[in-house]
Design an enzyme around this catalytic site. Structure first.
Site, mmCIF file in Angstrom:
data_model
loop_
_atom_site.group_PDB
_atom_site.id
_atom_site.type_symbol
_atom_site.label_atom_id
_atom_site.label_comp_id
_atom_site.label_asym_id
_atom_site.label_seq_id
_atom_site.Cartn_x
_atom_site.Cartn_y
_atom_site.Cartn_z
ATOM 1 N N CYS A 29 -1.717 -13.269 6.381
ATOM 2 C CA CYS A 29 -0.338 -13.515 4.904
ATOM 3 C C CYS A 29 -0.873 -15.422 4.694
ATOM 4 O O CYS A 29 -0.943 -16.112 4.076
ATOM 5 C CB CYS A 29 -0.283 -13.141 4.779
ATOM 6 S SG CYS A 29 0.547 -11.767 5.244
ATOM 7 N N ASN A 73 2.360 -7.396 13.350
ATOM 8 C CA ASN A 73 0.893 -8.011 13.059
ATOM 9 C C ASN A 73 0.120 -9.479 13.566
ATOM 10 O O ASN A 73 -1.037 -8.883 13.700
ATOM 11 C CB ASN A 73 1.398 -8.188 11.169
ATOM 12 C CG ASN A 73 2.604 -9.235 11.228
ATOM 13 O OD1 ASN A 73 3.462 -9.007 11.650
ATOM 14 N ND2 ASN A 73 1.938 -10.256 10.500
ATOM 15 N N GLN A 84 2.514 -2.117 10.869
ATOM 16 C CA GLN A 84 1.318 -2.065 11.366
ATOM 17 C C GLN A 84 1.132 -0.385 12.248
ATOM 18 O O GLN A 84 0.800 -0.494 12.925
ATOM 19 C CB GLN A 84 0.966 -3.152 12.269
ATOM 20 C CG GLN A 84 1.189 -4.644 11.137
ATOM 21 C CD GLN A 84 -0.677 -4.364 10.919
ATOM 22 O OE1 GLN A 84 -1.335 -4.212 11.371
ATOM 23 N NE2 GLN A 84 -0.467 -5.916 9.829
ATOM 24 N N THR A 100 6.064 -5.872 1.699
ATOM 25 C CA THR A 100 7.460 -5.771 0.925
ATOM 26 C C THR A 100 8.131 -5.727 0.744
ATOM 27 O O THR A 100 9.465 -6.367 0.215
ATOM 28 C CB THR A 100 6.333 -7.486 0.183
ATOM 29 O OG1 THR A 100 4.744 -7.832 1.660
ATOM 30 C CG2 THR A 100 6.689 -8.645 0.204
ATOM 31 N N ALA A 133 0.177 1.357 2.225
ATOM 32 C CA ALA A 133 -0.570 2.035 2.550
ATOM 33 C C ALA A 133 -2.279 1.301 2.817
ATOM 34 O O ALA A 133 -2.845 2.031 3.540
ATOM 35 C CB ALA A 133 -1.278 2.918 1.132
#
Ligand code: PMP
Length: 375
Positions: A318, A145, A173, A75, A194
């Site tokens: 999300c 994603n 992704q 992000t 990560a």
């Protein structure tokens, strides 16, 4: 690998379980205090961990260590790029993650590349946008994603360069799920995270091609070559590096995982003809499958699967927890009913074939019990 003895965790695209070898590295790093900017031995030891991770990431993506800037995640990396090029026209695809889409919207009015029903960006439309908006910043993700569809980033980047664009790729992704070569993609910047590849949450990186000097998003220190102020998350970065070193373990399973996914989807189709598998006709990464159960809302499905011991998600993680129509499926031209009845199954290093077989069985039972009404 399960979060509790009975539950199957099939939500790796939201976050993958941290690999045990990574946990060891993180625990070791946490046990040795030291600020990576300090000149004494404690500091030097912390610095060594950060630089070891930087080298591992540079090696994996075929860049120089100096091109890797650690961030708090993808992000932040995405925000950094768009913020740095805020004065250029912005071109993003219609299926970008909210960290690209909402940032671009907050900074201006992005031009949006159309996608087709398979979830692939329309290269001709990209060229029209590039012609109308030369010297732009273009952001296209490597793998979506929600659908797992791989985007033609190399082709798009080559085209965009002809029109003087700066090209960014959100590879979050794709990074642990396919071979990624930064130079080969031909992009100027690439974001990584990560926690999608067996590393910890809250750490990621921005890879920057030589010759680009971006203005930072965060000021207040000289860390990360003045590109990202703030004391480095040494343990997180060390864990990220270790996770990247272990990616080959996962890549070696690509074919196996694709066969599990295909068997899962085939079982659903055999039982329920009208099942929709999104992006089924496009190239997808192996371990993500987005499927709609005709007539059954995804919140109903999520609760039923949770009770049955399966952790899956509805579209983008999300936005899970509240029912929102996925902008990705909207961009693909899917109607609300289809969109609101889709769930994403994603798996990885700790998953066994049996877990997908059991989910398929549970999925079919739920469909049969539903009475096929959209409730
Ligand atoms: N881009 C994509 C494609 C993602 O899937 C995610 C995670 N949901 C992000 C960016 C954000 O990554 P992070 O959680 O590291 O901020």
């Amino acid at each position: 690998m399960t979060s509790s003895p009975k539950a199957s965790y099939l939500d790796y695209a939201a976050t993958a379980p941290v690999k045990p070898q990574v946990i060891t590295v993180i625990a070791d790093a946490l046990a040795c205090h030291g600020n990576a900017s300090s000149v004494h031995g404690f500091g030097r030891s912390a610095r060594e961990k950060v630089e070891h991770a930087r080298h591992a990431i540079a090696k994996r993506y075929h860049v120089k260590p100096g091109q890797v800037v650690f961030t708090s995640g993808a992000t932040e990396a995405n925000n950094t790029v768009l913020n740095a090029y805020r004065n250029r026209p912005m071109i993003i695809s219609g299926i970008e993650h909210a960290s690209v889409r909402q940032t671009a919207q907050a900074l201006g009015t992005p031009h949006v590349i159309a996608v087709d029903g398979n979830g692939l960006i329309n290269i001709n439309h990209l060229e029209e946008l590039l012609k109308a908006n030369p010297q732009s910043v273009v952001s296209i993700m490597l793998v979506n994603n929600e659908t797992g569809v791989m985007q033609p980033v190399r082709e798009a980047a080559a085209l965009a360069k002809k029109y003087g664009a700066v090209v960014h790729c959100d590879a979050t992704q794709g990074a642990g799920r396919m071979v990624v070569d930064f130079k080969g993609l031909g992009v100027d910047m690439m974001s990584l995270s990560a926690h999608k590849l067996g590393g910890p949450q809250g750490v990621g990186a921005l890879i920057i091609a030589d010759g680009h000097k971006l203005s930072p998003l965060i000021f207040g220190g000289s860390q990360e070559s003045r590109m990202r102020a703030g004391t480095e998350n040494v343990a997180g970065i060390a864990g990220f590096g270790r996770a990247v070193e272990l990616i080959d373990e996962d890549l070696a399973k690509t074919e196996l995982w694709a066969s599990w996914r295909d068997a899962f989807e085939a079982r659903l189709k055999a039982a329920v003809q009208e099942v929709t598998v999104f992006g089924a006709n496009a190239a997808r990464v192996a371990a993500i499958s987005l499927v709609a159960m005709p007539g059954v809302r995804n919140d109903t499905q999520l609760m039923a699967f949770d009770l049955a011991g399966f952790a899956v998600s509805s579209g983008s993680a999300c936005s899970s927890g509240k029912v929102t129509v996925s902008p990705v499926l909207q961009a693909m031209g899917m109607g609300d009913e289809l969109t609101l009845s889709s769930i994403r199954v994603s798996f990885g290093w700790g998953t066994s074939a049996g877990e997908l077989e059991n989910l398929a069985q549970s999925w079919i039972q739920l469909y049969q019990r539903s009475g096929k009404k959209f409730v």
